[in-house]
Design a protein around this motif. Structure first.
Motif, PDB file in Angstrom:
ATOM      1  N   LYS A 190       1.212  18.571   2.800  1.00  0.00           N
ATOM      2  CA  LYS A 190       2.324  17.917   3.770  1.00  0.00           C
ATOM      3  C   LYS A 190       2.116  16.647   3.721  1.00  0.00           C
ATOM      4  O   LYS A 190       1.750  16.144   5.134  1.00  0.00           O
ATOM      5  N   ILE A 191       2.258  15.755   2.760  1.00  0.00           N
ATOM      6  CA  ILE A 191       2.148  14.655   2.937  1.00  0.00           C
ATOM      7  C   ILE A 191       3.771  13.864   3.089  1.00  0.00           C
ATOM      8  O   ILE A 191       4.538  14.442   2.362  1.00  0.00           O
ATOM      9  N   PRO A 192       3.893  13.106   3.812  1.00  0.00           N
ATOM     10  CA  PRO A 192       5.367  12.497   4.265  1.00  0.00           C
ATOM     11  C   PRO A 192       5.802  11.842   3.033  1.00  0.00           C
ATOM     12  O   PRO A 192       4.844  11.395   2.165  1.00  0.00           O
ATOM     13  N   SER A 193       7.218  11.895   2.596  1.00  0.00           N
ATOM     14  CA  SER A 193       7.758  11.207   1.444  1.00  0.00           C
ATOM     15  C   SER A 193       7.364   9.700   1.683  1.00  0.00           C
ATOM     16  O   SER A 193       7.323   9.170   0.690  1.00  0.00           O
ATOM     17  N   GLU A 194       7.552   9.129   2.757  1.00  0.00           N
ATOM     18  CA  GLU A 194       7.219   7.685   3.103  1.00  0.00           C
ATOM     19  C   GLU A 194       6.251   7.537   3.779  1.00  0.00           C
ATOM     20  O   GLU A 194       6.144   7.593   5.081  1.00  0.00           O
ATOM     21  N   THR A 197      -2.197   4.430   6.279  1.00  0.00           N
ATOM     22  CA  THR A 197      -1.838   5.694   7.244  1.00  0.00           C
ATOM     23  C   THR A 197      -2.603   7.088   6.824  1.00  0.00           C
ATOM     24  O   THR A 197      -2.469   7.806   7.977  1.00  0.00           O
ATOM     25  N   LEU A 198      -2.989   7.315   5.443  1.00  0.00           N
ATOM     26  CA  LEU A 198      -3.260   8.496   5.270  1.00  0.00           C
ATOM     27  C   LEU A 198      -4.909   8.790   5.692  1.00  0.00           C
ATOM     28  O   LEU A 198      -5.633   7.832   5.565  1.00  0.00           O
ATOM     29  N   ASP A 199      -5.084   9.999   6.065  1.00  0.00           N
ATOM     30  CA  ASP A 199      -6.408  10.067   6.603  1.00  0.00           C
ATOM     31  C   ASP A 199      -7.089  11.394   5.432  1.00  0.00           C
ATOM     32  O   ASP A 199      -6.472  12.498   5.531  1.00  0.00           O
ATOM     33  N   THR A 231       0.820  -1.286  -0.033  1.00  0.00           N
ATOM     34  CA  THR A 231      -0.085   0.008   0.155  1.00  0.00           C
ATOM     35  C   THR A 231       0.872   1.331  -0.049  1.00  0.00           C
ATOM     36  O   THR A 231       0.487   2.478   0.284  1.00  0.00           O
ATOM     37  N   ARG A 232       2.065   0.979  -0.262  1.00  0.00           N
ATOM     38  CA  ARG A 232       2.941   2.262  -0.285  1.00  0.00           C
ATOM     39  C   ARG A 232       2.487   3.425  -1.489  1.00  0.00           C
ATOM     40  O   ARG A 232       1.990   3.181  -2.585  1.00  0.00           O
ATOM     41  N   LEU A 233       2.551   4.675  -0.770  1.00  0.00           N
ATOM     42  CA  LEU A 233       2.169   5.794  -1.767  1.00  0.00           C
ATOM     43  C   LEU A 233       3.046   6.102  -2.926  1.00  0.00           C
ATOM     44  O   LEU A 233       4.274   6.214  -2.378  1.00  0.00           O
TER      45      LEU A 233
END
Length: 267
Positions: free
Chosen positions: A84-88, A93-95, A61-63
């Motif tokens: 502001k989405i983290p690179s990893e 885990t995203l909302d 499920t990696r973005l």
């Protein structure tokens, strides 16, 4: 005569199927050791197995891709900065509602929807605000949206055909952050829209005088009260009936007095 069963009971002898065999100490010790070994294996193996499953699920499920629809004036880079989405990170885990709220913090974004497309894609669909006028105060200018939101400083020539609103008091002017403009500016936007529809030219609406509007379009200058809708409707009705001629020379048309249209020529 004593029966065999009675004799067995007296002697304390029971059938084999009723005897309670006591387990020998070595057997009990072996059983305990076996349970301890099983508990140790389970305590170590279960966490290791969970970590392996978690790692595999995170990889699945990696973005890897962010797709944005609806951008016109806002750049993709600006939108990603606001998100502001983290690179990893992973889709799991995203909302999405939280990301949508951050996107809506951008002054140009009127609405936003965020969705996860498994296994690796995040899609954002936005609707941008439409610029409606230029707000001018002194030497500063701001772009105003149709819903009355101050978007940004006016630095681009692409807004050169927008109506101009002049002279709001400094107390209601935005400083550094976009903000909602008060009702009076929204009323001025409405008046500018009416004049543009009627003359097809860029109007200038002045808000300097309290409870009044002064507007200029082509060679004409209009004077209105705050309640300009019936005044404008009366003027347009008189024009259609031929009671008032369509002025082409520079003049001032005063509609502030009930039942009157005062035309003052300018030399």
């Amino acid at each position: 005569m004593i029966s065999v069963r009675t004799m067995r009971n007296r002697l304390g002898v029971h059938p084999l199927w009723r005897r309670k065999w006591k387990r020998s100490p070595p057997y009990v010790l072996s059983q305990r050791i076996l349970w301890i070994v099983l508990l140790v294996i389970g305590g170590v193996g279960i966490p290791m197995g969970y970590q392996q499953v978690q790692s595999a699920f995170a990889a699945w499920t990696r973005l890897e891709q962010i797709t944005v629809f609806g951008l016109e004036r806002v750049s993709r880079r600006d939108l990603l900065t606001v998100m502001k989405i983290p690179s990893e990170t992973t889709l799991w885990t995203l909302d999405p509602p939280s990301i949508a709220r951050r996107v809506l913090a951008h002054p140009w974004i009127a609405s936003a929807s965020v969705a996860r497309v498994w296994p690796h894609t995040l899609t954002i669909t936005v609707v941008e605000r439409r610029p409606a006028a230029i707000l001018r105060h002194g030497t500063r200018e701001w772009v105003i949206a149709r819903d009355g939101v101050v978007l940004a400083d006016h630095r681009k020539p692409s807004f050169g055909d927008l109506p101009i609103l002049v002279g709001p008091p400094p107390s209601i002017m935005p400083d550094s952050q976009p903000t909602d403009v008060p009702e009076r500016l929204q009323r001025a936007l409405r008046l500018a829209s009416l004049l543009f529809e009627a003359y097809g030219a860029r109007p200038v609406v002045d808000l300097d005088e309290p409870a009044q509007f002064r507007a200029a379009v082509r060679a004409l200058e209009f004077r209105f009260t705050d309640n300009f809708e019936p005044e404008w409707a009366r003027y347009r009705r008189l024009l259609s009936l031929g009671h008032v001629t369509q002025e082409t020379d520079p003049c001032e048309i005063d509609l502030r007095f009930p039942g009157k249209v005062i035309i003052r020529e300018k030399g």
